[in-house]
Design an enzyme around this catalytic site. Sequence first.
Site, PDB file in Angstrom:
ATOM      1  CG  ASP A   1      30.257 -69.997   6.648  1.00 15.98           C
ATOM      2  OD1 ASP A   1      30.824 -70.584   5.713  1.00 15.98           O
ATOM      3  OD2 ASP A   1      29.099 -69.568   6.576  1.00 15.98           O
TER       4      ASP A   1
ATOM      5  CG  ASP B   1      16.990 -76.128  13.352  1.00 14.19           C
ATOM      6  OD1 ASP B   1      16.100 -75.463  12.789  1.00 14.19           O
ATOM      7  OD2 ASP B   1      17.385 -75.875  14.501  1.00 14.19           O
TER       8      ASP B   1
END
Length: 957
Positions: free
Chosen positions: A227, A663
């Site tokens: 990223d 998550d």
Amino acid sequence: MIGESTSKNPRISHMSISNGDICSDFGSSPVYTVQVPPTPDNNPGPLHIVLQDMDSSSSYKDEDLDQTELRNSKEEDALLYKISQPLTRVVKISPIIIALYRILIFVRIVALCLFLFWRARNPNEKAIWLWGLSVICEIWFAFSWLIDQIPRLYPVNHATDTEALKARFETQNRNNPTGKSDLPGIDVFVSTADAEKEPPLVTANTILSILSVDYPVEKLSCYLSDDGGSLLTFEAMAEAASFAKIWVPFCRKHKIEPRNPESYFGLKKDPYKGKVRHDFVRERRYVKRGYEEFKVRVNALSHSIRRRSDAFNSKEEIKALEKWKNWKVKVEEDQVKEPRPAIVAPKATWMSDGTHWPGTWTVPCQNHSRGDHASIIQVLLDPPEDEPVDEIGGEGRALDFEGVDIRLPMFVYVSREKRPGYEHNKKAGAMNALVRASAIMSNGPFILNLDCDHYVYNSIAFRDGICFMMDQDGDRVCYVQFPQRFEGIDPSDRYANKNTVFFDINLRALDGIQGPMYVGTGCLFRRTALYGFDPPLAPVETEPSGCCCFPQQKKRKPATVASEPGNDVEGLDGLDVNLIGKKFGSSNMLVESVKVAEFQGKPLAIEGHSSIRGRPPGSLTYGREPLYPAAVSEAVNVISCWYEDKTEWGISVGWVYGSVTEDVVTGFRMHEKGWRSFYCVTEPDAFRGSAPINLTDRLHQVLRWATGSVEIFFSRNNAILAGRKLKFLQRISYLNVGIYPFTSIFILTYCFLPPLSLFSGQFVVDSLEPAFLVYLLTISLSLCGLAVLEVKWSGISLEEWWRNEQFWLIGGTSAHLVAVLQGILKVIAGIEISFTLTSKSSGDDEDDEFADLYLFKWTSLMILPLTIIILNIVAILFAFCRTVFSDNPQWSNLVGGTFFAVWVLVHMYPFAKGLMGRRGRTPTIVYVWSGLIAICISLLYVTIKNSELNGGSFQLT
């Protein structure tokens, strides 16, 4: 023709007996010599035939054939039996331990209720404010303990049978005559964002451990999400792909464990134990030397990239200067009017092939910064061939891989496009980009995500996870969560970095309800579950749902691609094309891959077992499709920054956006739809990673988790608002995730009660009555009993349980409280607060493995715990001196207040030890605190002495 018939059916022309007239009943067996007449095509020699008489007891009968057939039949039956066996099983915990555990929970609940009732009926009129604060805190503590403890009523252990998996999917049988692997594909996602904070060498070792796992090569693909768009990471991965060509076959040949080269070559045990091949020592030495050279190359990449870029930039500056001079000459001669060229060339970052790196440059500029760069997809290792490829061996080779499959899984480097004005959604956005790209390039029906510092420690862990997905009712399993295990933790685990209570108690207990939560890494997903589809309806069965006493029953329909929420149509064929486009985006290749992934992810249908539904056997034994340039081009398109506009990505598809703890929210959404998850504990550990062992880093880690929990509480992801498909106990567990940070308010208050009690001379009760002591003793002993039983059924140590209790109070008085304030400010005013390090000092011993443990970094999160420690110590000394010199000493109040103050200090011990640093290297600030405490004690002593000289008694006013 005569010759032809003679050739095919020769006639015997002469036969003689070699042993004369000796009868076979009284001597050796006769030997007959058969002469076959020659033909143009055949000129045979004499054929000797031995004839042996056999009586009724002889073993040489026609039954030999029957016995062989019987043996083959038994082997086939054994294989069919193995194929039909379940791939997972429940390993029951001792019923006695579970019964005692539940009884103790009930006893403690009753004791807490009676204690709180008694406390409400017996206020301390002398210090009603102290009594009121303590009762409020105790009520909250009882509620907090209850919602944390109730979901632990059904702890279970699950075990897998990888031999049955191999027999069902990789053994030659009637349904799979070729014996090729019928296992589904797995796409592995590894994420990294910063090459400076996450060293490329660590990431490269993780990649190497993935490429060498024990799973069919043609069914495995690995994707790295960078990223940060760093050229350093890209070239390090290219080096890793090159080194994998010798590392992976070496691991396969010699069954190396673990398959992370840094960990393997760093093992302290004997590496030659159990190795029997004569060439192991030579090949290990060669591979180790190759790895050392690989490390040097990777560590030198930063320097080589800088030197290369400087050299190319110098040439570009010379060209720019010459171009400017030519322009100036033309302008002076009035030959032509052209725009003035730039005299200074941009400081670009250059690739080894002499082209600009399309990602982030070392010197950022427009279109080449961390938040502004193009999409990058590079296939570093091509998809392997369908058939095994064995290298030619022989003497004189450094590595002899004869008979070893040298194919490597596909490995792809991915960096999604980033542009100003677009929300990139951090890790969740990067994961969703990988989901789309992988769906087009490999489309594995299962996805395993790992952090860059978590490597594969057990090479068959992938097979363990697939056992849950391919077992009966496996089509209802959304993910399989593996526990996180860490290396480099100090032996005492001072700050509970291992989190064993959470991983081995909480998640193991949830495995008996609807499954563990998703914890960010080490998780094997079903792709269609990530796509936001509902699971197939459950069969009529009894599960611990609804409540602990009245299980809920469900019915099941045949498994298909789950219907879109809000639609009654099953499968993709009945869905509106416009609806699919809105959900997944404009890529037709992506939409077409959904149904393929659903089919390939089904369990295998077994003949004669109607309860096990799924795809036909052998349906995945064919080769994978080649990776065409058009597919790569489409993959680049779906990771562009604009692709998610007006779609459901991050809302109902993929990782969920809008939370620091994406998550937990992603797993919650799946459970809310009715999916089931499993907890897979393997031996040895499936994955291992690293965790911060420094106090400040640990506090900031906990702060981030707690902030995400507060965000969950104030969002639509609150378990109170969940649908009816979320089971009751599972709902309680998710509710606790959003509530636990708020306990810090009551913990902080309770930690200040002992100093207030000792300074005021009062206590939370009027006197230490027997009823109070009995209740307190019962509650404490029941907690100790629960701890012992939890240690028994979970396998953790009592020290790990105690470390968790200590850090529960440390985190509650620091990071959790700040997270609550930060979450409230964000919800009410939209203000985000970040706590950064203001100063740091490190030790001088760089060779110490745990040197970072003693690293002192000051942060504002330490203020409250430090204040609590000082106040409790000063209060104990103050109260002791006042009681000793008092004419009417209140020993019961002193004992009660001191007991609770010591309870606080014992829990704060790891925090205080962290402030002191290494033995003999105490930070200066500790001397300042010590001086302040000494001054306070001295002032108290002078005050008490003066009051005695004046003929009075010392009183706090």
